[in-house]
Scaffold this motif. Structure first.
Motif, PDB file in Angstrom:
ATOM      1  N   ILE A  64       4.298  -3.313   0.952  1.00  0.00           N
ATOM      2  CA  ILE A  64       4.690  -2.232   0.057  1.00  0.00           C
ATOM      3  C   ILE A  64       3.732  -1.053   0.219  1.00  0.00           C
ATOM      4  CG2 ILE A  64       5.828  -3.695  -1.640  1.00  0.00           C
ATOM      5  CD1 ILE A  64       3.280  -3.548  -3.338  1.00  0.00           C
ATOM      6  N   VAL A  65       4.213   0.126  -0.180  1.00  0.00           N
ATOM      7  CA  VAL A  65       3.467   1.379  -0.015  1.00  0.00           C
ATOM      8  C   VAL A  65       3.503   2.145  -1.330  1.00  0.00           C
ATOM      9  CG1 VAL A  65       3.252   3.503   1.324  1.00  0.00           C
ATOM     10  CG2 VAL A  65       4.294   1.472   2.375  1.00  0.00           C
ATOM     11  N   SER A  66       2.330   2.553  -1.797  1.00  0.00           N
ATOM     12  CA  SER A  66       2.235   3.474  -2.929  1.00  0.00           C
ATOM     13  C   SER A  66       1.656   4.790  -2.418  1.00  0.00           C
ATOM     14  CB  SER A  66       1.336   2.896  -4.022  1.00  0.00           C
ATOM     15  OG  SER A  66       1.897   1.722  -4.587  1.00  0.00           O
ATOM     16  N   LYS A  67       2.260   5.887  -2.811  1.00  0.00           N
ATOM     17  CA  LYS A  67       1.786   7.200  -2.379  1.00  0.00           C
ATOM     18  C   LYS A  67       1.611   8.094  -3.598  1.00  0.00           C
ATOM     19  CE  LYS A  67       6.475   8.838  -1.414  1.00  0.00           C
ATOM     20  NZ  LYS A  67       7.448   9.211  -0.366  1.00  0.00           N
ATOM     21  N   PRO A  68       0.849   9.175  -3.480  1.00  0.00           N
ATOM     22  CA  PRO A  68       0.658  10.067  -4.628  1.00  0.00           C
ATOM     23  C   PRO A  68       1.990  10.587  -5.144  1.00  0.00           C
ATOM     24  CG  PRO A  68      -0.845  10.637  -2.840  1.00  0.00           C
ATOM     25  CD  PRO A  68       0.120   9.646  -2.275  1.00  0.00           C
ATOM     26  N   SER A  69       2.135  10.656  -6.453  1.00  0.00           N
ATOM     27  CA  SER A  69       3.390  11.151  -7.008  1.00  0.00           C
ATOM     28  C   SER A  69       3.606  12.625  -6.683  1.00  0.00           C
ATOM     29  CB  SER A  69       3.420  10.943  -8.524  1.00  0.00           C
ATOM     30  OG  SER A  69       2.308  11.560  -9.139  1.00  0.00           O
ATOM     31  N   LEU A 107      -5.233   9.596  -6.475  1.00  0.00           N
ATOM     32  CA  LEU A 107      -6.423  10.325  -6.044  1.00  0.00           C
ATOM     33  C   LEU A 107      -6.214  11.002  -4.697  1.00  0.00           C
ATOM     34  CD1 LEU A 107      -9.277   7.838  -6.997  1.00  0.00           C
ATOM     35  CD2 LEU A 107      -8.373   9.748  -8.327  1.00  0.00           C
ATOM     36  N   GLY A 108      -5.195  10.569  -3.959  1.00  0.00           N
ATOM     37  CA  GLY A 108      -4.930  11.156  -2.650  1.00  0.00           C
ATOM     38  C   GLY A 108      -4.962  10.152  -1.524  1.00  0.00           C
ATOM     39  N   PHE A 109      -4.549   8.906  -1.820  1.00  0.00           N
ATOM     40  CA  PHE A 109      -4.512   7.853  -0.805  1.00  0.00           C
ATOM     41  C   PHE A 109      -3.083   7.335  -0.644  1.00  0.00           C
ATOM     42  CE2 PHE A 109      -8.895   7.404  -2.488  1.00  0.00           C
ATOM     43  CZ  PHE A 109      -9.617   7.502  -1.305  1.00  0.00           C
ATOM     44  N   ILE A 110      -2.809   6.795   0.527  1.00  0.00           N
ATOM     45  CA  ILE A 110      -1.648   5.934   0.743  1.00  0.00           C
ATOM     46  C   ILE A 110      -2.173   4.513   0.607  1.00  0.00           C
ATOM     47  CG2 ILE A 110       0.184   5.250   2.320  1.00  0.00           C
ATOM     48  CD1 ILE A 110       0.314   8.184   1.337  1.00  0.00           C
ATOM     49  N   VAL A 111      -1.664   3.766  -0.360  1.00  0.00           N
ATOM     50  CA  VAL A 111      -2.192   2.433  -0.650  1.00  0.00           C
ATOM     51  C   VAL A 111      -1.128   1.404  -0.303  1.00  0.00           C
ATOM     52  CG1 VAL A 111      -3.380   0.995  -2.335  1.00  0.00           C
ATOM     53  CG2 VAL A 111      -3.504   3.490  -2.529  1.00  0.00           C
ATOM     54  N   VAL A 112      -1.511   0.411   0.484  1.00  0.00           N
ATOM     55  CA  VAL A 112      -0.542  -0.557   0.996  1.00  0.00           C
ATOM     56  C   VAL A 112      -0.989  -1.978   0.683  1.00  0.00           C
ATOM     57  CG1 VAL A 112       0.058   1.018   2.862  1.00  0.00           C
ATOM     58  CG2 VAL A 112      -1.603  -0.798   3.293  1.00  0.00           C
ATOM     59  N   MET A 113      -0.037  -2.877   0.666  1.00  0.00           N
ATOM     60  CA  MET A 113      -0.304  -4.308   0.549  1.00  0.00           C
ATOM     61  C   MET A 113       0.655  -5.044   1.462  1.00  0.00           C
ATOM     62  SD  MET A 113      -0.618  -6.662  -2.872  1.00  0.00           S
ATOM     63  CE  MET A 113      -1.580  -8.178  -2.846  1.00  0.00           C
ATOM     64  N   ILE A 114       0.152  -6.012   2.201  1.00  0.00           N
ATOM     65  CA  ILE A 114       0.884  -6.627   3.301  1.00  0.00           C
ATOM     66  C   ILE A 114       0.666  -8.141   3.271  1.00  0.00           C
ATOM     67  CG2 ILE A 114       1.167  -6.652   5.824  1.00  0.00           C
ATOM     68  CD1 ILE A 114      -0.574  -3.957   5.680  1.00  0.00           C
ATOM     69  N   ASP A 115       1.708  -8.907   3.588  1.00  0.00           N
ATOM     70  CA  ASP A 115       1.562 -10.352   3.830  1.00  0.00           C
ATOM     71  C   ASP A 115       1.606 -10.594   5.331  1.00  0.00           C
ATOM     72  OD1 ASP A 115       1.227 -11.573   1.302  1.00  0.00           O
ATOM     73  OD2 ASP A 115       3.349 -11.242   0.853  1.00  0.00           O
ATOM     74  N   GLY A 116       0.431 -10.798   5.929  1.00  0.00           N
ATOM     75  CA  GLY A 116       0.363 -11.043   7.360  1.00  0.00           C
ATOM     76  C   GLY A 116       0.553 -12.512   7.695  1.00  0.00           C
ATOM     77  N   MET A 117       0.569 -12.813   8.975  1.00  0.00           N
ATOM     78  CA  MET A 117       0.653 -14.210   9.409  1.00  0.00           C
ATOM     79  C   MET A 117      -0.548 -14.984   8.876  1.00  0.00           C
ATOM     80  SD  MET A 117       2.093 -14.203  13.314  1.00  0.00           S
ATOM     81  CE  MET A 117       3.858 -14.126  13.617  1.00  0.00           C
ATOM     82  N   GLY A 118      -0.308 -16.256   8.582  1.00  0.00           N
ATOM     83  CA  GLY A 118      -1.348 -17.109   8.019  1.00  0.00           C
ATOM     84  C   GLY A 118      -1.188 -17.330   6.536  1.00  0.00           C
ATOM     85  N   THR A 119      -0.328 -16.532   5.879  1.00  0.00           N
ATOM     86  CA  THR A 119      -0.030 -16.762   4.476  1.00  0.00           C
ATOM     87  C   THR A 119       1.210 -17.648   4.363  1.00  0.00           C
ATOM     88  OG1 THR A 119       1.118 -14.623   4.471  1.00  0.00           O
ATOM     89  CG2 THR A 119      -1.130 -14.669   3.614  1.00  0.00           C
TER      90      THR A 119
END
Length: 773
Positions: free
Chosen positions: A518-523, A562-574
């Motif tokens: 998923i990706v969160s970006k500044p509004s 604050l001015g970031f692109i914030v991501v969260m990822i499920d990579g291999m191994g989970t």
């Protein structure tokens, strides 16, 4: 003419490309602009707090299973109580709040009419309009026609019914888990100085079965056979775990640090050993079972064969998690055979190794990943014959209930619905023979389903990370929708001007497998700016962690403001994908799926020009603390800054059960080779370590050892040790330091000076919603 037009068109295209390239520039705020972004983020934090309503509907079914009630929390914490009639497909207020408050006042109980906070509601069968409930700890009966209320005695608590189990052990300190008296009430078992005795219940000379027991090597975990002819139990070689220590430096009322300790088993530490024995009442002797001792986890419970108590089975997971057995014992001679014997070259996931014994039919329902996906199997415990109940390239996520009479299994699974997020949970039922598979929740989304007590109805709440929840009532027999209970109310949330995260999918390191995140970006993001990236990592192999339920707001979005692109990822191994996907973690926790995460972020940047894949930071807690530090040690060409809280930086220091599950046993050189302590000298980029001095999950020395190695290597880094804090991301102060750290090292701007009052010192800093192992 044609050549001239072609030339002009080529020049125009080149000029347009040049303009596009020039207009997408790095996001680089001034100090004053940055301060305003901090203040704006704090305002959005406040505006989104408790701003989504009717998103969690928990129906409590009333007697008879045809009616129920639930409570909605509305704006300003106003409470709404709803009565549901499934047969009539109607819902209405459970009571009039003002009249109820007035009725309660008459008996000396004052409640807020908008927030009465009643619980444990009952509508006695055949006694309408009576309503019974608990308020302020008092049981109340109220007539909802007249609202005449009275105080009544509390109801007796209702015992919960077990639904099978996953591996967890039990009975460690209980010598007779199912009772010391024989089923026929003729005998009483007891221990004396670690030895097993049985005496006649009516009085008489006791039988002494053992003589070699001692307080430290006692017999125990003893069970009677159903026919009272045998007992089975264990000779227990007790191991007392070593301790780990920490110091509380700032306890009020003290002038010295306070030393604390706890028993704590680390990888490689010994386990208590359980040697199984049979005790034959007729022969008055003890016989050692023909099997090796149980030297991992706790004493397993026996399951006696229905109709023939000569036989029983017990479970054994070998240390190292590579072999699981269901062992049958013949009580007449203590001989054994393996009814189930599963072996693997990687690992068997112990806590998801579900078993449910159907005593009436001598059958076992269990789950296994042995065919490459987690599926359900049915085993005949008499013949040993096993048959698959579910098959396919999808994952059984849990067994909810088993109807032995109807020969049906109710379960949840993910990955069965094509064209949908493979992590989304749906609910199903299926016959023991693998036939008549029925989807109970076919709508797209991530589902949570609750059945009525008699399974005649069920309530399904489903959503996606960026689609609000919907709660629907269904009839089980034909899965027909009866009525919509609630759609989540986003009216207040939308006023904040933010959006939920977006979903993005890219290929893994194999070029084939989809990686979801998923990706969160500044509004207020500007598509002509390139924003630095922050990855929120938690790569613990015990689960998958990218949220699938609706997430209106989280710390990720607060950081994005604050001015970031914030991501969260499920990579291999989970977890929660194929066995091959999961196996990447085997003896390889340092991998953390980082190769997949890097490719995912690069693919995101390739699609969206506003993603700056040259300025990437990473943060995480616990296993995420280990992985975020590892990102700088093992992938410094990509990750430039990390904030690591309470990390299990060396898997030899962390808890035994979690680390041996993935890193294996015995403890080999791979533990050392993957340690952040061992590799600390490789540090490049900017690292901030956070640790709570009172962490009882991951010992604080796990972080301090990394700091020690960094100091000895002459490396620059930040260290924040928080007095009195346990296993945490650092709390409000730690989250504040985290955002300041990334601002400084990814944007190159000094963060606001709180000492000078540039921003409030303790404005709420995001609200994280992840859990840690």
């Amino acid at each position: 003419m044609h050549k001239i037009l072609s030339s002009l068109l080529l020049v125009a295209l080149l000029n347009n490309s040049s303009v596009t390239a020039q207009t997408v520039t790095r996001f680089q705020p001034t100090k004053e602009q940055l301060i305003q972004r901090y203040l704006r983020a704090a305002r959005i934090d406040d505006a989104t707090k408790n701003s989504v309503f009717k998103s969690t509907v928990a129906v409590s079914w009333l007697a008879g299973g045809k009616t129920g009630w639930y409570r909605n929390l509305l704006k300003d914490s106003v409470q709404e109580y709803i009565y549901v009639d499934a047969v009539k497909a109607k819902k209405q207020p459970l009571f009039n709040r003002q009249r109820l408050a007035d009725g309660l006042k008459q008996i000396g109980i004052t409640v807020d009419s908008l927030r009465p906070s009643v619980t444990e509601v009952e509508v006695p069968a055949g006694k309408q309009p009576l309503l019974r409930f608990t308020v302020q700890g008092q049981r109340i009966e109220c007539n909802t026609s007249t609202y005449a209320c009275s105080k009544i005695a509390a109801s007796a608590p209702v015992a919960e019914v077990g639904r099978g189990r996953f591996r967890g052990g039990g009975g460690f300190n209980n010598p007779f888990p199912n009772g010391a008296t024989s089923p026929d009430k003729q005998w009483e078992a007891y221990l004396e100085k670690g030895n097993l005795f049985v005496k006649p219940a009516a009085g008489g000379t006791p039988i002494q079965f053992t003589t070699d027991g001692t307080p430290d090597k006692s017999y125990g975990s003893v069970y009677w056979s159903p026919d009272s002819k045998y007992l089975m139990g264990y000779h227990i070689n007790l191991v007392r775990d070593s301790s780990v220590y920490y110091i509380l430096t700032s306890l009020p009322g003290t002038m010295r640090g306070q030393l604390r300790s706890q028993s704590y088993k680390q990888p490689g530490d010994p386990w208590t050993k359980y040697t199984p024995f049979l005790f034959n009442l007729e022969q008055r002797k003890a016989i050692k079972v023909d099997a090796e001792p149980v030297d991992f986890l706790n004493a397993p419970q026996p399951h006696w064969r229905n109709g023939d108590a000569r036989y029983f089975t017990y479970e054994k997971m070998d240390r190292g998690h590579q072999r699981f057995r269901v062992i049958e014992v013949d009580a007449t001679n203590a001989s054994t055979r393996n009814v189930v014997d599963e072996q693997t070259k990687t690992f068997i996931y112990n806590t998801r190794n579900y078993t449910n014994y159907l005593a009436a039919t001598n059958q076992l329902v269990r789950t296994s990943e042995k065919d490459g996906w987690n599926h359900i199997y049915l085993i005949d415990l008499v013949t040993g014959k096993e048959q698959p109940v579910t098959t396919g390239s999808w994952v059984v996520r849990g067994v909810d209930s088993i109807d032995a009479a109807k020969k049906e299994i109710w379960f949840r699974a993910s990955g069965m619905n094509a064209g949908e997020d493979p992590y989304n949970i749906h609910y199903y039922r299926i016959g023991f023979d693998g036939q008549h598979l029925k989807s109970l929740t076919p709508a797209k989304g991530h589902h949570a389903m609750v059945l009525s007590d008699d399974k005649a109805y069920y309530v399904d709440t489903y959503s996606e990370v960026n689609i609000a929840p919907r709660t629907v009532l269904y009839r089980t027999a034909d899965t027909k929708e009866i009525m919509l209970l609630e759609d989540a109310d986003l009216s207040v949330y939308k006023l904040a001007g933010v959006n939920p995260p977006e979903v993005f999918v890219a290929k893994a390191r194999d070029g084939v497998t989809d990686i979801w995140g998923i990706v969160s970006k500044p509004s207020d993001y500007d598509p002509t700016k390139k924003y630095p990236v922050l990855e929120n990592i938690y790569a613990g192999p015990h689960d998958a962690f990218v949220p699938k339920n609706f997430v209106p707001y989280s710390e990720m979005q607060s950081l994005a403001e604050l001015g970031f692109i914030v991501v969260m990822i499920d990579g291999m191994g989970t977890a929660n994908r194929s066995k091959a996907f999961h196996d990447v973690c085997w003896k390889n926790l340092a991998d953390a799926g980082l190769p997949d995460r890097i490719l995912w972020i690069k693919a995101l940047a390739q699609k969206y020009p506003w993603v700056d894949a040259e300025r990437v930071g990473i943060y995480g807690t616990s296993a995420g603390g280990q992985s975020s530090t590892g990102a700088l040690l093992f992938h410094p060409e990509f990750y430039k800054a990390a904030v690591s809280a309470c990390g299990c930086h060396d898997n030899r220091v962390d808890k035994q059960w979690w680390n041996e599950q993935w890193m294996g046993f015995p403890v080999g050189k791979h533990y050392d080779e993957q340690s952040n302590v061992t590799n600390a000298h490789k540090l490049q980029g900017h690292l901030c370590l956070i640790v709570g001095e009172a962490d009882t999950n991951v010992p604080p020395e796990s972080t301090y050892r990394v700091a020690d190695a960094l100091i000895k290597s002459g490396k620059s880094f930040d260290l924040l040790s928080i007095p009195g804090m346990g296993h945490s991301d650092g709390g409000v102060y730690g989250r504040m330091k985290k955002r300041d750290f990334f601002i400084k090292h990814l944007m190159g701007v000094d963060p606001p000076d709180r000492n000078a009052g540039e921003v409030p010192a303790f404005a709420e800093v995001g609200r994280e919603r992840w859990s840690f192992q």
